[in-house]
Design a protein around this motif. Structure first.
Motif, PDB file in Angstrom:
ATOM      1  N   GLY A 197      61.709  76.876  46.039  1.00  0.00           N
ATOM      2  CA  GLY A 197      61.853  76.230  44.736  1.00  0.00           C
ATOM      3  C   GLY A 197      60.508  75.920  44.112  1.00  0.00           C
ATOM      4  O   GLY A 197      60.313  76.095  42.897  1.00  0.00           O
ATOM      5  N   LEU A 198      59.549  75.476  44.916  1.00  0.00           N
ATOM      6  CA  LEU A 198      58.209  75.186  44.400  1.00  0.00           C
ATOM      7  C   LEU A 198      57.519  76.471  43.933  1.00  0.00           C
ATOM      8  O   LEU A 198      56.836  76.482  42.901  1.00  0.00           O
ATOM      9  N   ALA A 199      57.689  77.552  44.701  1.00  0.00           N
ATOM     10  CA  ALA A 199      57.120  78.836  44.289  1.00  0.00           C
ATOM     11  C   ALA A 199      57.752  79.306  42.980  1.00  0.00           C
ATOM     12  O   ALA A 199      57.072  79.840  42.092  1.00  0.00           O
ATOM     13  N   PHE A 200      59.078  79.082  42.868  1.00  0.00           N
ATOM     14  CA  PHE A 200      59.761  79.443  41.619  1.00  0.00           C
ATOM     15  C   PHE A 200      59.220  78.616  40.457  1.00  0.00           C
ATOM     16  O   PHE A 200      59.006  79.129  39.357  1.00  0.00           O
ATOM     17  N   ALA A 201      58.996  77.322  40.716  1.00  0.00           N
ATOM     18  CA  ALA A 201      58.456  76.458  39.663  1.00  0.00           C
ATOM     19  C   ALA A 201      57.066  76.919  39.242  1.00  0.00           C
ATOM     20  O   ALA A 201      56.738  76.945  38.050  1.00  0.00           O
ATOM     21  N   GLY A 202      56.238  77.295  40.247  1.00  0.00           N
ATOM     22  CA  GLY A 202      54.900  77.793  39.906  1.00  0.00           C
ATOM     23  C   GLY A 202      54.963  79.071  39.099  1.00  0.00           C
ATOM     24  O   GLY A 202      54.207  79.246  38.126  1.00  0.00           O
TER      25      GLY A 202
END
Length: 580
Positions: A25-30
């Motif tokens: 999810g954090l990678a997607f947000a980035g």
């Protein structure tokens, strides 16, 4: 904080999967931050000059890579969160079931089955829904706005502060409603439990409902509970959906502010067109996660209430447990003794049994008789330790059963209860429940000994015939004989026969009595019956009145006296003559 602790406990064994979901999810947000910045670069080349075909091709390829990364990480956080959710769903259901299954009979007498089903399944499903959707979406809803707001503040602090003004105002309004929602959703879950319990009761008692022509009354009760659930749900949703409306309005105000303030800045040449583009795109992305967070709040509140209800159930403790030094006797003789037993289901209601004492020698048959409410069935509940007496002790082979392993005590008992319970399954499955590892020969021998083989062979699929829930496709006598076959197959040294022949006709009763006489020859047997004709051949008869032992002796000995047993025999004979 209580919910967070409970939630952390629930995730044991699944935290790694959820961590992988959060990382995706954090990678997607980035990856979500990059496309507007890259497109803004193209706008800058167009409006201010610069750039080349090779640079544009490289930027386009990079943009493609970013979108592929977004797709992969979106799939990853969804898959990992659902793996964690379904794993938790399975383990929590089993954990709750095993816990509830181990609770004492006293607990079940005060709970409705439908309510337990709701808390064991529906509430756990609400927790699963939050793990699968609420956790990753909450992470994204928090990280993306913070990251984008940070970038906007670095581009133009003043403009960013103006356009972000609606966020804290919306947050304050939402907080006011969130505090009310959890209480409302607790009422919804309670209403759903009551509805499920009512429907379960009605379906379980459908024969009674039809027999008394009470279909409309039963339907009215369901309608009343359903209406209460509907009204509670509508009321909770009316408040739960307010945050989404507030966020939508706040997002619109933010767009208006960026158009006004940002447009003015661009016209005054204080910011570039590409930077205004970033503000407009980011602002839409900033408010969208808040909108999702407002929707997730509904899932969160359901999960918080459901988690609390599940942990309340798990917090119920049983008082029927093995003693710290419990140990099975090495050479049991299977003598059963009730010594000075005083017992009450509820101490406020007074004792059901008072100073009850008697002994069942090994291999002997002792019958308990008495009028309705004398405490006969209660005696049969104390031997397998469904309850513990307040005073006195039940003993096997001279040992207080509270000092013996519970599984050992129950593992050496077989019973035929007054209210026969059969599972939805085949005839063979229900008989084999007494000894799951029994071979077919032993199963058929047990059925034959219970005089059940004849009617079983006449069923459409014999031993493989489905009998329906609670044996609904069988007659009362057939169900009784299957229960006796199950007890025979158990081959336990101690038998409890509670009204063992009360649901069969006279001919079948005689056949069953012959089988039971052979079976009881080598076993310690406790027989409980209202019909005194079924206990004439017992080695000893114990007569109960109002929870006390008033007579003991053989049938002939008691009949020769002038006590309660003789009067009961006379009363039943008179009823038989009148009935004849």
């Amino acid at each position: 904080m209580t919910f967070l602790r409970q939630f952390w406990d629930i995730l044991e064994g699944r935290r790694r999967l959820l961590a992988l979901s959060v990382l995706c999810g954090l990678a997607f947000a980035g990856a979500n931050l990059l496309p507007p910045l890259m497109i803004a670069k193209v706008i800058e080349w167009i409006t201010e000059g610069g750039g080349s075909p090779d640079e544009l091709a490289l930027l386009s390829a990079s943009l493609l890579g970013v979108y592929l990364l977004r797709g992969a990480t979106r799939y990853g956080y969804g898959r990992f969160s659902h793996q964690a959710a379904y794993g938790t769903l399975h383990e929590l259901m089993i954990r709750v079931y095993r816990h509830v299954q181990g609770l004492p009979h006293r607990f079940f007498s005060g709970e409705r089955t439908g309510n337990l089903i709701s808390r064991s399944i529906n509430d756990i499903e609400a927790v699963e829904d939050f793990i699968a959707h609420g956790v990753p979406e909450t992470i994204l809803a928090l990280v993306i706005p913070v990251a984008m707001a940070t970038i906007l503040l670095t581009i133009d602090t003043e403009l960013a502060l103006i356009t972000l003004i609606p966020i804290p105002l919306a947050g304050l309004l939402i907080f006011r409603f969130v505090r009310r929602v959890r209480v409302m959703w607790r009422q919804v879950r309670s209403a759903l439990s009551e509805l499920i319990a009512r429907v379960h009761d009605n379906f379980a008692g459908i024969r009674v409902i039809k027999a008394f022509v009470q279909e409309d009354v039963a339907a009215h009760h369901v309608e009343r509970h359903s209406a209460a659930f509907r009204d509670a749900s509508i009321q909770a949703n009316s408040v739960s959906l307010l945050p989404a409306g507030i966020v939508e309005a706040a997002g619109g105000i933010g767009i208006v502010l960026i158009v006004w303030a940002g447009g003015s800045a661009a016209l005054a040449a204080r910011i570039e067109v590409a930077e205004l583009f970033i503000f407009i795109i980011y602002l839409g992305h900033i408010y969208q996660p808040f909108l999702q967070l407002a929707s997730i709040n509904d899932v969160l509140q359901k999960a918080a209430v459901s988690t609390d209800r599940v942990f309340q159930l798990l917090a119920v403790e049983t008082d029927i447990v093995d003693a710290a030094n419990a140990r099975a006797p090495e050479d049991p003789d299977w003598v059963v003794e009730f010594r000075d037993i005083t017992f009450a289901y509820d101490e406020a209601d007074g004792p059901v049994l008072r100073d009850v004492s008697f002994v069942i020698p090994a291999g002997h048959v002792v019958a308990i008789v008495g009028h309705t409410g004398a405490g006969k069935t209660t005696v049969s509940h104390l031997l397998p330790r469904y309850y513990d007496p307040q005073q006195g002790s039940v003993r096997i082979s001279g040992h207080d059963i509270r000092r013996l392993p519970l599984d050992w005590v129950r593992g050496h008992l077989a019973s035929v209860d007054q209210d026969v319970f059969l599972f939805h399954g085949t005839v063979g499955d229900n008989i084999r429940f007494g000894r799951p590892d029994a071979i077919d020969h032993d199963l058929r021998a047990a059925a034959s000994a219970a005089n059940a083989d004849e009617f079983i062979e006449q069923l459409p699929a014999g031993y493989d015939t489905l009998i329906g829930e609670r044996g609904v496709r069988l007659s009362g006598g057939q169900k009784q004989r299957l229960a006796i076959a199950r007890a025979i197959l158990r081959d336990a040294p101690i038998l409890i026969l509670d009204e063992a022949t009360s649901a069969v006709d006279t001919h079948t009763e005689l056949l069953i009595q012959e089988a039971l006489t052979r079976l009881m020859a080598q076993r310690t047997t406790l027989v409980i019956a209202h019909r005194l004709s079924t206990v004439r051949h017992a080695d000893c008869i114990v007569v109960l009145e109002q929870g006390r032992v008033v007579e003991t002796g053989s049938h002939d000995e008691l009949l020769a006296g002038d006590g309660p047993y003789r009067r009961m025999i006379g009363a039943q004979e008179l009823l038989t003559e009148v009935g004849g």
